[in-house]
Design a protein around this motif. Structure first.
Motif, PDB file in Angstrom:
ATOM      1  N   SER A 461       0.867  -1.176   0.000  1.00  0.00           N
ATOM      2  CA  SER A 461       0.000   0.000   0.000  1.00  0.00           C
ATOM      3  C   SER A 461       0.903   1.226   0.000  1.00  0.00           C
ATOM      4  O   SER A 461       1.813   1.336   0.820  1.00  0.00           O
ATOM      5  CB  SER A 461      -0.895  -0.012   1.246  1.00  0.00           C
ATOM      6  N   SER A 462       0.692   2.144  -0.912  1.00  0.00           N
ATOM      7  CA  SER A 462       1.597   3.277  -1.109  1.00  0.00           C
ATOM      8  C   SER A 462       1.701   4.146   0.136  1.00  0.00           C
ATOM      9  O   SER A 462       0.774   4.207   0.957  1.00  0.00           O
ATOM     10  CB  SER A 462       1.115   4.139  -2.276  1.00  0.00           C
ATOM     11  N   VAL A 463       2.843   4.831   0.264  1.00  0.00           N
ATOM     12  CA  VAL A 463       3.039   5.737   1.389  1.00  0.00           C
ATOM     13  C   VAL A 463       2.032   6.883   1.311  1.00  0.00           C
ATOM     14  O   VAL A 463       1.699   7.373   0.231  1.00  0.00           O
ATOM     15  CB  VAL A 463       4.478   6.298   1.410  1.00  0.00           C
ATOM     16  N   GLU A 464       1.523   7.291   2.481  1.00  0.00           N
ATOM     17  CA  GLU A 464       0.732   8.504   2.611  1.00  0.00           C
ATOM     18  C   GLU A 464       1.511   9.433   3.533  1.00  0.00           C
ATOM     19  O   GLU A 464       1.788   9.081   4.683  1.00  0.00           O
ATOM     20  CB  GLU A 464      -0.655   8.221   3.181  1.00  0.00           C
ATOM     21  N   VAL A 465       1.880  10.605   3.039  1.00  0.00           N
ATOM     22  CA  VAL A 465       2.760  11.530   3.747  1.00  0.00           C
ATOM     23  C   VAL A 465       1.988  12.802   4.049  1.00  0.00           C
ATOM     24  O   VAL A 465       1.296  13.341   3.179  1.00  0.00           O
ATOM     25  CB  VAL A 465       4.008  11.849   2.902  1.00  0.00           C
TER      26      VAL A 465
END
Length: 807
Positions: A461-465
């Motif tokens: 799951s892609s990074v959320e920044v």
């Protein structure tokens, strides 16, 4: 001979010649000494002048570094490193410049925190929802679980177990006609909540509380295919949602008490939607049209960009279709939510295409081919006008808004199968198959890796920044069934300062000063204190003298009885939302337990007592079952003085285990469990006193002498504090005082105060009457030093005492 004798007899002449020679010799000697002395003085003068200049230069350079550090410390982390000032000192100017500067996790803190685990992988992206009252991270997994975390928190606000599998990122939108409520649209497959366990969209109502959202409706997909892309909310009609159902485009109205289908349109060519839909409002020349909707359809042989319009009368209608350069499209990213907007499209074979979407449709701008395949969508960095693409050869490719390549990161060879992201300063982050979150920064025109965080497992799951109370928070799900939080809370900076007449250029041969520093905010490392000693749960996060966050809630019925945790899961269910509501970020907790789970004694032993003697004395004083009880003791005074004073405690192992289990079930790690009496003794300002705690249920008495708790006693106060409150409280206090005076041979002064802790206001008359009945001065509990005004010290006294621990 006669002449010689005559000469020798002339003594005046002989003396005259010797004096002259001596004078000449002395003069020469003095000249030599004087010359040497002047040379030494001149040399020392020159050396001293050089040293003085050097000290002045170094002091000015040092001032420039100090000003730079102060500015760094005052700048929020989710922003570019601030410009650095010049410093003027000693009639000199010094300029400070960065050699490097990036966000990081300080060396004292763990690099990452595991915040959730599952039986199946996290293989779809989460979303950072910033809408109205919400600032949350929401993500689902392949087991049908959905988790909501206040952004920056390691503790979930709620979770749902829908079984099946979450197949795409959820959509969150405001619920029309219901202020403070939001709708979560969750794509699912093989879930019992879907009819015949097929595929559907589960729509739930989030009221921003800590209770799991309730179901509004279930939207069944007509094709039976699992929704593979995130739904989109109409920017024009509240409650209207567009989603892709295989090769169909659907529009549903969620504004009422049920979900109503408004329109369905098959996509020409029967290609499935692989990216989108995305929706723009129509702003001019629209007629009945309210929205333009775009999606990418693709197969292994071809891809197209399709456009639809929506109006309330005719529903969805096809408005155009454009071939794309390559097959096997893998994702899209928008530059902005309003027209005109750049649209970047990635393809599995490594292609990248750029279009501009305007009111007249899309315009092709450019295309590029990168070295490796691309498995996921690109990401637009709004603050730096670039978009980035992660490639399966491990490279991070960056492009400007014309699709011209800019310096990229070659990578380490580990595949990037997810979408990258940036912080507010334009630093790039991505999860890779090597199990790390990589941080990449542009330094001098070159993209370099400045840090990495892990090992977490291959990213699914892609990074959320985004910005959070810590500084910058990064959420990431892995294919190893784990969910992680990486909390960046400091900057790593290398700063150079030099003397200059034309900042920032250095001038002359003046010295440079370098500093390699880690700069956080001005707060000391925070601690988390949890009070589980009574009928209420209380938490405080912060430091003495610094900022604090606090919250409290009632323990569920039957979960805690008389200060003893009876149902760890019930306590955890109350503690978890409390932590989320207070936006607690720490996961290691100091815990206060009720004195009802243990008993303690203060033992006075001979100074020559050995540890075996101490154990024997404890066995005599505290009779206990070693299979059920455990003991520990600590020395309170120097045994070489007069006597060995020992604080000994015995506790019920089962009751303490219930406390630690409740804390663990709430997602915390219990570092210390101590009796409330010890915490209270640390927090009160007097070495000898009595604390009457009316904020707990039952009420408690702590008698403290020489900063050490000596007696704990609990009793019930029946009814509210009325006119006879003093008479109701006095007997318990007199009992405790008499008992201790008998134990200590009367060694407890009449001037020792009784501090009353209460959440309700108490009249001064009550304190005066109580003082007269017990023969001790009675006053309200004073505020401990360095406690901010937002923390009610009476309520959170045990937590404050925990924060004051030295270890």
């Amino acid at each position: 001979m006669t002449a010689i004798l005559a000469l020798l007899k002339d003594r005046r002449r002989s003396q005259r010649g010797s004096v002259l020679s001596g004078v000449l010799i002395m003069t020469a000697f003095i000249a030599i000494i004087s010359g040497a002395l002047m040379t030494e003085l001149s040399t020392n003068f020159l050396v001293s002048h050089t040293m003085l200049n050097r000290v002045a230069n170094q002091a000015t350079d040092n001032s420039a570094i100090e000003l730079a550090l102060s500015r760094l410390q005052a700048t929020q982390l989710n922003a570019p490193c601030p410009s650095l000032p010049t410093a003027t000192l000693n009639n000199l100017t010094a300029s400070a410049t960065y050699l490097s500067c990036w966000p990081t996790v300080d060396v004292r803190s763990p690099q990452f925190k595991q915040i959730e685990s599952s039986s199946e992988p996290f293989n779809v992206d989460g979303v950072h929802v910033q809408l109205g009252q919400l600032n949350d991270y929401i993500v689902g997994d392949a087991a049908g679980n959905v988790f909501d975390f206040p952004f920056g928190s390691a503790t979930e606000r709620w979770s749902l177990d829908l079984d099946g599998a979450v197949t795409a990122p959820p959509l969150v939108l405001a619920r029309p006609g219901h202020s403070g409520q939001y709708l979560d649209v969750i794509p699912l497959s093989s879930s019992p909540s879907c009819p015949m366990e097929g595929s559907c969209l589960n729509v739930t109502i989030d009221d921003t509380s800590f209770a799991p959202p309730s179901q509004l409706c279930v939207i069944t997909t007509s094709s039976g295919a699992a929704p593979a892309t995130q739904p989109a909310a109409s920017p024009s009609l509240r409650g209207l949602v567009y989603f892709a159902d295989g090769a169909n485009l659907e529009a549903y109205d969620l504004a009422g008490t049920a979900c109503a289908s408004k329109s369905s349109a098959p996509i020409s060519g029967s290609r499935p939607v692989v990216a989108g839909p995305i929706a723009f409002p129509c702003t001019s020349g629209c007629g009945q049209v309210v929205d333009y909707i775009y999606a990418v359809v693709s197969t292994a042989s071809s891809s197209r960009l399709v456009e639809y319009t929506y109006d309330p009368k005719d529903g969805l209608e096809s408005a155009g279709s454009w071939p794309l350069p390559w097959a096997n499209a893998s994702g899209i990213a928008l530059q902005s939510a309003t027209l005109p907007a750049g649209l970047a499209i990635t393809f599995g074979g490594g292609g990248v295409a750029l279009y501009r979407i305007g009111s007249n449709g899309p315009t092709f701008l450019n295309s590029q081919q990168v070295g490796g395949g691309i498995a996921d969508a690109p990401y637009w960095c709004g603050s730096c006008s670039l978009f980035g693409v992660g490639a399966q050869d491990g490279a991070l490719h960056l492009f400007n808004s014309s699709l011209n390549p800019v310096p990229s990161y070659a990578g380490t060879g580990s595949a990037i199968d997810t979408t990258p992201a940036t912080d507010g300063a334009g630093n790039w982050y991505f999860g890779a198959d090597d199990g790390y979150v990589h941080e990449v920064q542009n330094q001098g025109g070159q993209m370099v890796e400045v840090n990495r965080y892990g090992d977490l497992g291959a990213a699914g799951s892609s990074v959320e920044v985004g910005a959070c109370t810590t500084g910058i928070c990064i959420y990431l799900g892995t294919l190893g069934n784990r969910l992680y939080l990486v909390p960046l809370n400091a900057r790593d900076a290398v700063i150079s300062a030099c003397i200059t007449t034309s900042p920032p250029t250095c001038s002359g041969a003046n010295p440079h000063l370098w500093a390699n520093v880690e700069v956080g905010d001005r707060k000391i490392a925070t601690r988390l204190a949890v009070d589980l000693s009574g009928a209420s749960i209380r938490v405080v996060e912060g430091t003495m003298g610094g900022e604090m966050r606090c919250a409290s809630s009632v323990v569920p019925d039957g979960a805690s009885v008389g200060g003893k945790v009876a149902d760890p899961a019930g306590v955890a269910r109350a503690l978890k939302p409390l932590l989320a509501r207070a936006e607690i970020t720490q996961t290691r907790a100091l815990v206060a337990a009720s004195d009802s789970v243990a008993t303690f004694r203060i033992l006075h032993l001979a100074p020559t007592s050995t540890p075996r003697d101490v154990d024997a004395a404890i066995a005599r004083e505290l009779s206990f079952d070693p299979q059920k009880m455990a003991t520990r003791w600590t020395q309170l005074a120097d045994p070489q003085v007069q006597e060995r004073i020992v604080y000994a405690a015995a506790w019920d192992q089962g009751l303490v285990k219930n406390i630690t289990e409740a804390v663990k079930l709430a997602g915390l790690e219990p570092m210390v469990v101590e009796l409330k009496s010890a915490s209270v003794a640390r927090a009160v300002p007097a070495p000898a006193c009595v604390v009457l705690d009316l904020s707990s249920d039952p009420a408690e008495i702590f008698l403290i002498d020489d900063h050490v708790p000596q007696i704990w006693h609990s009793f019930r106060v029946n009814g509210p504090m009325g006119d006879d409150a003093a008479a109701a409280l006095a007997p318990a206090l007199r009992t405790a005082l008499r008992f201790y005076r008998r134990q200590s041979n009367g060694d407890f002064g009449r001037a020792a105060p009784v501090f009353v802790s209460s959440e309700q206001a108490l009249p001064s008359q009550l304190l005066t009457e109580l003082a007269g009945l017990i023969g001790q001065p009675v006053m309200l509990l004073p505020v401990p030093p360095r406690v901010p005004p937002n923390v009610r010290h009476s309520t959170y006294l045990a937590c404050l005492g925990l924060l004051m621990r030295r270890s």
